[in-house]
Motif scaffolding. Structure first.
Motif, PDB file in Angstrom:
ATOM      1  N   ARG A 127       7.851  21.913 -54.766  1.00  0.00           N
ATOM      2  CA  ARG A 127       6.774  21.265 -54.019  1.00  0.00           C
ATOM      3  C   ARG A 127       5.756  22.290 -53.532  1.00  0.00           C
ATOM      4  O   ARG A 127       4.543  22.067 -53.580  1.00  0.00           O
ATOM      5  CB  ARG A 127       7.350  20.480 -52.840  1.00  0.00           C
ATOM      6  N   GLU A 128       6.261  23.451 -53.075  1.00  0.00           N
ATOM      7  CA  GLU A 128       5.356  24.497 -52.616  1.00  0.00           C
ATOM      8  C   GLU A 128       4.533  25.053 -53.783  1.00  0.00           C
ATOM      9  O   GLU A 128       3.353  25.399 -53.616  1.00  0.00           O
ATOM     10  CB  GLU A 128       6.155  25.616 -51.946  1.00  0.00           C
ATOM     11  N   TYR A 130       3.559  23.294 -56.423  1.00  0.00           N
ATOM     12  CA  TYR A 130       2.510  22.301 -56.666  1.00  0.00           C
ATOM     13  C   TYR A 130       1.399  22.426 -55.620  1.00  0.00           C
ATOM     14  O   TYR A 130       0.209  22.293 -55.935  1.00  0.00           O
ATOM     15  CB  TYR A 130       3.094  20.892 -56.628  1.00  0.00           C
ATOM     16  N   ARG A 131       1.786  22.673 -54.367  1.00  0.00           N
ATOM     17  CA  ARG A 131       0.778  22.839 -53.319  1.00  0.00           C
ATOM     18  C   ARG A 131      -0.112  24.045 -53.606  1.00  0.00           C
ATOM     19  O   ARG A 131      -1.319  24.012 -53.355  1.00  0.00           O
ATOM     20  CB  ARG A 131       1.449  22.998 -51.950  1.00  0.00           C
ATOM     21  N   SER A 199      -1.162  15.152 -57.305  1.00  0.00           N
ATOM     22  CA  SER A 199      -0.818  14.107 -56.331  1.00  0.00           C
ATOM     23  C   SER A 199       0.429  13.342 -56.768  1.00  0.00           C
ATOM     24  O   SER A 199       1.344  13.100 -55.966  1.00  0.00           O
ATOM     25  CB  SER A 199      -1.992  13.136 -56.160  1.00  0.00           C
ATOM     26  N   LEU A 202       3.708  15.627 -56.579  1.00  0.00           N
ATOM     27  CA  LEU A 202       4.107  15.872 -55.192  1.00  0.00           C
ATOM     28  C   LEU A 202       4.700  14.615 -54.571  1.00  0.00           C
ATOM     29  O   LEU A 202       5.698  14.666 -53.843  1.00  0.00           O
ATOM     30  CB  LEU A 202       2.893  16.340 -54.380  1.00  0.00           C
ATOM     31  N   HIS A 203       4.089  13.468 -54.877  1.00  0.00           N
ATOM     32  CA  HIS A 203       4.594  12.203 -54.345  1.00  0.00           C
ATOM     33  C   HIS A 203       5.983  11.891 -54.897  1.00  0.00           C
ATOM     34  O   HIS A 203       6.883  11.459 -54.158  1.00  0.00           O
ATOM     35  CB  HIS A 203       3.615  11.076 -54.689  1.00  0.00           C
ATOM     36  N   GLN A 206       8.622  13.952 -53.277  1.00  0.00           N
ATOM     37  CA  GLN A 206       8.907  13.442 -51.934  1.00  0.00           C
ATOM     38  C   GLN A 206       9.783  12.198 -52.003  1.00  0.00           C
ATOM     39  O   GLN A 206      10.751  12.059 -51.239  1.00  0.00           O
ATOM     40  CB  GLN A 206       7.595  13.111 -51.208  1.00  0.00           C
ATOM     41  N   GLU A 226       0.081  14.391 -47.237  1.00  0.00           N
ATOM     42  CA  GLU A 226       0.107  15.723 -47.845  1.00  0.00           C
ATOM     43  C   GLU A 226      -1.260  16.367 -47.625  1.00  0.00           C
ATOM     44  O   GLU A 226      -2.247  15.955 -48.223  1.00  0.00           O
ATOM     45  CB  GLU A 226       0.415  15.622 -49.336  1.00  0.00           C
TER      46      GLU A 226
END
Length: 725
Positions: A127-128, A130-131, A199, A202-203, A206, A226
């Motif tokens: 996730r990090e 992707y951020r 998007s 990441l979704h 989650q 986010e």
């Protein structure tokens, strides 16, 4: 007198031409410094070479002056240079887009492997990752936006220097071509897919972590919070001018936003106080109620005092006459305080409404008009707007601006509706309370209660020092679009005053130069503000004048017209006006959420103007008998189209207006307010003057100026259409 007026007009235009050149040049220097500060250093060689093109423009001017170059060569050479600059930007953009896509593809492979053997720590790392891609994409979006702004600026500079509508030609030929690279800069074609990929993944990470399998495409989906995704969406919306209901509605307030993008959002929250903001919005609401509560009964009140029914135009318009002056001193007063102007406003409005109500028992039309003048002198809309602009944090400014417009719209609807409810007649001692006087008594009570609430709850914000204000002004610069300044038939090189430019301007990008402080500060008078208006801004203000004029004619004469043709009662007129006012929010929901995202602002602008024109044409009494469906339908078309037009017009106005009009006493909001107020004054004066010809001719005589101004605005829009890109 006519010859003298013509001479004075010519002298004013000559002075305007001499002064705008200097202001424009200094603004370009300040912009160049800001542009360099916002650049990403490692990408510096891929930005639009603003300094080089600025030098070329100067060289072209010198070459044409000595006769070594002709117009055809200059236009061809500058077009080729722009094409090369845009191609450099686009190729770098595609390269970076490919790198981002490659990184996302590798992360997708890791995500597929994790689905077989889930691991919480690895999911967090993914996730990090992707951020991090999202943050790099955000940098790329900022890169595109800065280049788009720089491109607009250099096009405007070329037009300004040579008096040639080069922007019109360049945008028309490049933007609509099937292989357009210009569209890549302005529309960032393809990057939306990258935003969607980040998007979605990441979704999904989650949702998998929470044990759910809904995607962003499922409805209903769980709330997705986010920050990186929110920032990307905001950047994309800013690039494409995508809107939702809130920001479309907020555009009506003309609260200036920052031009150059930044990934940071430092906002001073110490000046913000919710109750003070609420009191500002209540002031806006009550003032609009006060403005329109007398419309259904103004003709009857005038007749009861021995005047003609059409004197209602003067009664209604006298408030706007006073507002022309009050807007200026309230805007100046708000430089030092917000609380004192609001207190003064409430007291003056209380006195004005009491005088309006007492005019009936004194049988004096003079007291009636003086009361309405006092009400206009209490107009604190400039203070309300300045409080939102200066004291509300940026993250809440859109909602506050939308609240300002909503309060105005609700007040506009509630005013006539309240008048329709005040259908009674009684006396207390020697004071008469009937449908004519009760609007005054009710509003005086409302302002008295508001004054008490204001005194108890308002908190005066800490005013900034002049130095910090100047610093803030230098960081707030509304986007300036390409101004179509001159016709094709004009000579390519203008007079010598247009080519005088300091050599310091060459050093824009290395930050070694700067404009004098006074040339970058806000306008200090109405005259200096007017000198900053380019033809594009003037066209937008003309459109704003036109729509306010048409709306005021429709609303102010509604009671007289409907009584003459249809025999409507006060309650019927009140219901009609209230229904018009209630269309404001639903129309803005539809336009802001859907239509503005399907079409360009300039397309909506021109279409809305045409619809206003159709509404005006349908309102004329040509075929007898004049029917209720004709009047209601034409009025509805005109009013709704004008509402749509207002939001789009002010949105475009904020982009083409000079940065020096973003703050200070004589700001863009004040200019738009003055244009709208003058339109109301002229419209109400037209109604009263037309009344001398008889009520049978009132409708057609008052609609004719509306039609002429509307057609003129449509023609002016067509001439500046390609500058609204």
């Amino acid at each position: 007198m006519g010859v003298l007026a013509t001479i004075l007009c010519c002298l004013s235009l000559l002075t305007l031409k001499l002064c705008t050149s200097f202001f424009f040049q200094q603004e370009m220097v300040a912009f160049g410094k800001k542009l360099k500060e916002r650049q990403i250093q490692e990408w510096q060689g891929y930005y639009i070479n603003y300094k080089l093109m600025k030098k070329k423009v100067r060289q072209y001017a010198q070459q044409i002056e000595v006769g070594t170059q002709d117009r055809r060569h200059v236009l061809k050479d500058f077009s080729r240079m722009l094409d090369n600059q845009i191609e450099k930007i686009v190729l770098f953009l595609l390269e970076q887009q490919g790198l981002l896509a490659s990184r996302i593809a590798k992360l997708n492979e890791q995500q597929e492997a994790l689905q077989q053997q889930p691991d919480i720590s690895e999911i967090s790392q993914l996730r990090e990752a992707y951020r991090e891609v999202g943050r790099d994409l955000l940098k790329l979006l900022f890169f595109i936006e800065i280049n788009a702004i720089g491109l607009r600026k250099i096009l405007k500079k070329f037009d300004k220097r040579f008096g040639y509508r080069f922007t019109d030609y360049y945008v028309k030929t490049r933007a609509n071509h099937p292989y357009s690279q210009l569209q890549q800069v302005f529309k960032h074609v393809g990057l939306g897919a990258v935003v969607g990929a980040i998007s979605r993944n990441l979704h999904e990470l989650q949702e998998e972590h929470q044990g759910s399998y809904l995607s962003i495409y499922d409805q209903p989906a769980l709330p997705f919070q986010e920050p990186v995704v929110d920032s990307m969406k905001a950047a994309v919306d800013r690039l494409t001018h995508s809107t939702n209901f809130l920001n479309f509605l907020a555009q009506h307030a003309l609260i200036m936003q920052e031009e150059l993008p930044t990934s940071e959002g430092p906002v001073d929250d110490q000046r913000y106080h919710f109750m003070s903001l609420l009191l500002n919005l209540v002031n806006t609401f009550l003032y609009m109620v006060n403005t329109y509560i007398i419309v259904p009964t103004a003709d009857d009140y005038s007749m009861s005092l021995g005047a003609a029914a059409t004197v209602c135009g003067i009664v209604i318009g006298s408030m706007a006459v006073a507002q022309v002056f009050s807007s200026v001193y309230f805007s100046a007063w708000s430089n030092k305080s917000y609380f004192k102007p609001l207190v003064f406003s409430s007291i003056v409005l209380f006195i004005g409404n009491v005088m309006y109500a007492l005019a009936y028992d004194f049988n004096s039309i003079a007291i009636l008009l003086i009361g309405r003048l006092f009400c206009g002198l209490g107009s604190a809309r400039a203070v309300n707007r300045r409080y939102i602009s200066d004291c509300v944090p940026l993250k809440m400014r859109m909602q506050a601006s939308a609240g300002f417009v909503s309060a105005s719209a609700l007040g506009m609807a509630c005013g006539p509706a309240l008048a329709g409810l005040l259908q009674t007649n009684f006396k207390i001692y020697k004071l008469t309370f009937n449908q004519e006087t009760l609007p005054g008594w009710v509003m005086s009570l409302a302002w008295l209660l508001y004054l008490v609430w204001l005194w108890i709850s308002f908190r005066e914000p800490c005013l900034e020092t002049e130095e910090s204000s100047a610093a803030q002004e230098s960081t707030t610069e509304p986007v300036e679009n390409d101004a179509l300044e001159k016709g094709l038939k004009k000579p390519l090189l203008l007079n010598s005053e247009d080519k005088q430019e300091t050599e310091d301007g060459d050093g824009e990008f290395d930050g070694s130069d700067g404009a004098p402080e006074e040339s970058r500060g806000p306008a200090t008078s109405i005259g200096s503000a007017y000198k900053l208006l380019t033809p594009s801004v003037k066209v937008q203000l003309l459109i704003y004048f036109m729509l306010k004029y048409a709306m005021e004619v429709l609303l102010s004469e509604s009671s007289v017209v409907t009584t003459y043709y249809f025999g409507w009662s006060t309650s019927s007129v009140a219901i009609f006006l209230a229904c018009l006012g209630l269309t404001v929010l639903p129309v803005n929901i539809v336009v802001g959420s859907y239509i503005s995202n399907m079409f360009e602002d300039r397309q909506i602008l021109l279409t809305s103007e045409i619809m206003v024109c159709i509404g005006i044409l349908l309102s004329f009494h040509i075929i007898s008998p004049y029917t209720v469906p004709q009047y209601v339908c034409s009025g509805l078309i005109m009013f709704v189209s004008a509402e749509v037009l207002e939001g789009v017009n002010l949105s475009l106005l904020s982009r083409v207006m000079s940065s020096r009009l973003s703050r200070g006493t004589y700001n863009g909001g004040l200019l738009s307010t003055e244009a709208g107020t003058l339109a109301r004054v002229v419209a109400d004066g037209t109604i009263t003057l037309a009344g001398y010809l008889g009520e049978s001719k009132l409708l057609n005589v008052t609609l004719l100026p509306s039609l002429v101004i509307c057609v003129a605005s449509i023609v002016a829009t067509c001439f500046t259409y390609n500058s609204l890109y």
